[in-house]
Design an enzyme around this catalytic site. Structure first.
Site, PDB file in Angstrom:
ATOM      1  CB  CYS A 135      -0.914   0.063   1.151  1.00 37.92           C
ATOM      2  SG  CYS A 135      -2.187  -1.376   0.933  1.00 37.92           S
ATOM      3  CG  HIS A 139      -3.279   3.333   2.128  1.00 39.48           C
ATOM      4  ND1 HIS A 139      -3.823   3.146   0.790  1.00 39.48           N
ATOM      5  CD2 HIS A 139      -3.402   2.386   2.948  1.00 39.48           C
ATOM      6  CE1 HIS A 139      -4.035   1.816   0.825  1.00 39.48           C
ATOM      7  NE2 HIS A 139      -3.838   1.370   2.143  1.00 39.48           N
ATOM      8  CG  ASN A 177      -6.849  -0.722   0.661  1.00 40.27           C
ATOM      9  OD1 ASN A 177      -6.392  -0.218  -0.117  1.00 40.27           O
ATOM     10  ND2 ASN A 177      -6.255  -1.255   1.779  1.00 40.27           N
TER      11      ASN A 177
HETATM   12  O1  UT7 Z   1      -4.078  -1.272   3.253  1.00 43.59           O
HETATM   13  C1  UT7 Z   1      -3.313  -2.061   4.010  1.00 43.59           C
HETATM   14  C2  UT7 Z   1      -3.310  -1.926   5.484  1.00 43.59           C
HETATM   15  N1  UT7 Z   1      -4.545  -2.325   5.878  1.00 43.59           N
HETATM   16  C3  UT7 Z   1      -5.185  -1.821   6.878  1.00 43.59           C
HETATM   17  O2  UT7 Z   1      -4.740  -0.571   7.211  1.00 43.59           O
HETATM   18  C4  UT7 Z   1      -6.096  -2.361   7.663  1.00 43.59           C
HETATM   19  C5  UT7 Z   1      -6.139  -2.315   9.045  1.00 43.59           C
HETATM   20  N2  UT7 Z   1      -7.266  -2.831   9.867  1.00 43.59           N
HETATM   21  C6  UT7 Z   1      -8.674  -2.540   9.777  1.00 43.59           C
HETATM   22  O3  UT7 Z   1      -8.844  -1.692   8.955  1.00 43.59           O
HETATM   23  C7  UT7 Z   1      -9.417  -3.012  10.664  1.00 43.59           C
HETATM   24  O4  UT7 Z   1      -8.828  -3.809  11.716  1.00 43.59           O
HETATM   25  C8  UT7 Z   1     -10.746  -3.847  10.172  1.00 43.59           C
HETATM   26  C9  UT7 Z   1     -11.536  -2.863   9.140  1.00 43.59           C
HETATM   27  C10 UT7 Z   1     -10.008  -5.029   9.240  1.00 43.59           C
HETATM   28  C11 UT7 Z   1     -11.398  -4.797  11.062  1.00 43.59           C
HETATM   29  O5  UT7 Z   1     -11.965  -3.905  12.022  1.00 43.59           O
HETATM   30  P1  UT7 Z   1     -11.820  -3.885  13.629  1.00 43.59           P
HETATM   31  O6  UT7 Z   1     -12.583  -3.010  14.165  1.00 43.59           O
HETATM   32  O7  UT7 Z   1     -10.406  -4.130  13.705  1.00 43.59           O
HETATM   33  O8  UT7 Z   1     -12.353  -5.409  13.848  1.00 43.59           O
HETATM   34  P2  UT7 Z   1     -11.948  -6.961  14.431  1.00 43.59           P
HETATM   35  O9  UT7 Z   1     -11.106  -7.476  13.262  1.00 43.59           O
HETATM   36  O10 UT7 Z   1     -11.463  -6.487  15.693  1.00 43.59           O
HETATM   37  O11 UT7 Z   1     -13.245  -7.682  14.406  1.00 43.59           O
HETATM   38  C12 UT7 Z   1     -14.381  -7.292  15.291  1.00 43.59           C
HETATM   39  C13 UT7 Z   1     -15.409  -8.239  15.162  1.00 43.59           C
HETATM   40  C14 UT7 Z   1     -15.145  -9.853  15.101  1.00 43.59           C
HETATM   41  O12 UT7 Z   1     -16.258 -10.618  15.887  1.00 43.59           O
HETATM   42  P3  UT7 Z   1     -16.015 -11.097  17.426  1.00 43.59           P
HETATM   43  O13 UT7 Z   1     -14.729 -12.029  17.357  1.00 43.59           O
HETATM   44  O14 UT7 Z   1     -15.867  -9.728  18.108  1.00 43.59           O
HETATM   45  O15 UT7 Z   1     -17.210 -11.718  17.346  1.00 43.59           O
HETATM   46  C15 UT7 Z   1     -14.948 -10.154  13.703  1.00 43.59           C
HETATM   47  O16 UT7 Z   1     -15.106 -11.381  13.488  1.00 43.59           O
HETATM   48  O17 UT7 Z   1     -16.164  -7.966  13.889  1.00 43.59           O
HETATM   49  C16 UT7 Z   1     -16.207  -9.131  13.044  1.00 43.59           C
HETATM   50  N3  UT7 Z   1     -15.873  -8.947  11.719  1.00 43.59           N
HETATM   51  C17 UT7 Z   1     -16.932  -8.695  10.791  1.00 43.59           C
HETATM   52  N4  UT7 Z   1     -18.477  -8.587  11.174  1.00 43.59           N
HETATM   53  C18 UT7 Z   1     -19.284  -8.158  10.180  1.00 43.59           C
HETATM   54  C19 UT7 Z   1     -14.929  -8.937  10.962  1.00 43.59           C
HETATM   55  N5  UT7 Z   1     -15.271  -8.623   9.827  1.00 43.59           N
HETATM   56  C20 UT7 Z   1     -16.553  -8.397   9.694  1.00 43.59           C
HETATM   57  C21 UT7 Z   1     -17.455  -7.862   8.786  1.00 43.59           C
HETATM   58  N6  UT7 Z   1     -18.887  -8.179   9.067  1.00 43.59           N
HETATM   59  N7  UT7 Z   1     -16.936  -7.874   7.430  1.00 43.59           N
END
Ligand code: UT7
Length: 333
Positions: free
Chosen positions: A116, A256, A286
């Protein structure tokens, strides 16, 4: 003699027609419009469809539009660089393929892969060729068909990414505009958090790797999020301090577009108002190498000659960095 700097003198983009909405994703995986919007800020993304279509098709459209917009012939370009993580093929370079599709015959061309942060690294590489005094028209395209490496059964990644391409032309100037400074860093120990497991020399493609769904983006979102906020904010603040720029001096942060919450956190650390931050993640998601030039393209009409911009990115590798860019032209008539 005054210093030669590299100025962006034109920008053009290409987005494929098909729009993948949060509503459609709700039908594909266990997710919701509310989760996607509040956790990422994304509403829609463009996806390249069609047999035999790849990153070079989008890149070529962006480059053709760019040359037309600036009124120059493809033969005048003397260096062409493509930043991508989704090349048409492992080799030759997608830059070679785009050059062929666009009639860029008098340039040498190659790809750069820095995930990225690729567009930023490539922009500075191009700027150094211009600053050498030997190159006068350098095109940089950031392009990715992320949909080719996304697992559309994995809700953690499939809601995040989109496809697109954006190209800039760099030309020499002795005015006080262009690429002014950069700070870049990388840390390969971050690989464990964001990578593609198979398809490279360590694990070449096989029936087993395909069955195990190892040809897709693997991301530990939470870990990447923390590193992204801390490093993007640090490097953006550092480049301001090093150049005695206050938040009032900055016309726009050009971040980004990976997550709205990361963008807002970086803006806050830089003491910027929301009106000073370029944001289009809601429309494109993204697009990896295309996010930053897509922002510049969307905001082109709001930019004036001499505007101070801080371009900032974080991505796989890990790689991260910031560029201080002084915009080189007033809005096109
Ligand atoms: O460009 C390259 C670099 N990449 C980035 O900068 C991305 C960085 N990371 C992020 O943007 C975020 O971490 C994400 C958007 C990928 C995820 O958001 P988060 O707030 O960190 O969520 P999480 O991974 O901690 O997940 C929270 C909950 C989980 O459920 P439990 O374990 O709490 O029951 C996930 O399973 O949200 C769940 N979850 C979803 N729920 C509904 C994960 N993806 C989804 C989804 N829809 N699409």
């Amino acid at each position: 003699m005054s210093k030669i700097r590299a100025a962006i003198t034109a920008i053009e983009s290409h987005l494929p027609d098909y729009v993948l909405t949060n509503d459609i994703l709700e039908q594909m995986v266990d997710t919701s419009e509310e989760w996607i919007t509040t956790r990422t800020g994304i509403k829609t993304r463009h996806i390249l469809r069609g047999e035999g279509k790849g990153t070079s098709d989008m890149g070529a459209e962006a480059v053709k539009g760019l040359l037309e917009k600036r009124g120059i012939k493809p033969e005048e370009v003397d260096l062409f660089l493509c930043s991508t993580v989704t090349p048409d093929m492992k080799f030759p370079a997608t830059a070679n393929i785009i050059s062929d599709k666009t009639g860029i015959k008098n340039a040498f061309s190659y790809d750069i892969n820095a995930a990225c942060s690729g567009f930023l690294y490539t922009l500075v590489t191009a700027a150094m060729f211009i600053e050498s005094g030997k190159y006068r028209k350098v095109v940089v395209v950031g392009a990715d068909k992320m949909s080719s490496i996304i697992d559309y059964t994995d809700r953690q990644t499939c809601v995040l990414f989109g496809d697109g391409a954006s190209a800039v032309l760099l030309e020499p100037t002795t005015e006080d505009v262009g690429v002014m400074d950069h700070i870049f860093q990388s840390d390969g120990s971050g690989m464990i958090h964001l990578h593609m497991k198979a398809g490279g020399s360590v694990k070449p493609p096989s029936h087993e790797t395909v069955d195990a769904r190892e040809h897709y983006v693997y991301q530990e979102g939470k870990a990447v999020f923390k590193f992204a906020v801390a490093n993007m904010a640090d490097v953006s603040v550092d480049i301001m301090k090093r150049n005695n720029l206050s938040s009032d001096d900055i016309s726009f942060l050009v971040p980004h577009q990976a997550n709205m919450r990361i963008i807002e956190a970086v803006g806050k650390r830089m003491c910027l108002d929301k009106s000073q931050i370029m944001i289009n993640i809601q429309r494109y998601g993204n697009t990896t190498n295309a996010t930053i030039p897509l922002c510049l393209w969307d905001y082109e009409n709001q930019l004036k000659k001499g505007d101070n911009l801080i371009l900032s990115a974080f991505g796989g590798g890990f790689t991260w960095g910031a560029i201080w860019l002084k915009w080189a032209y007033d809005p096109p008539a």
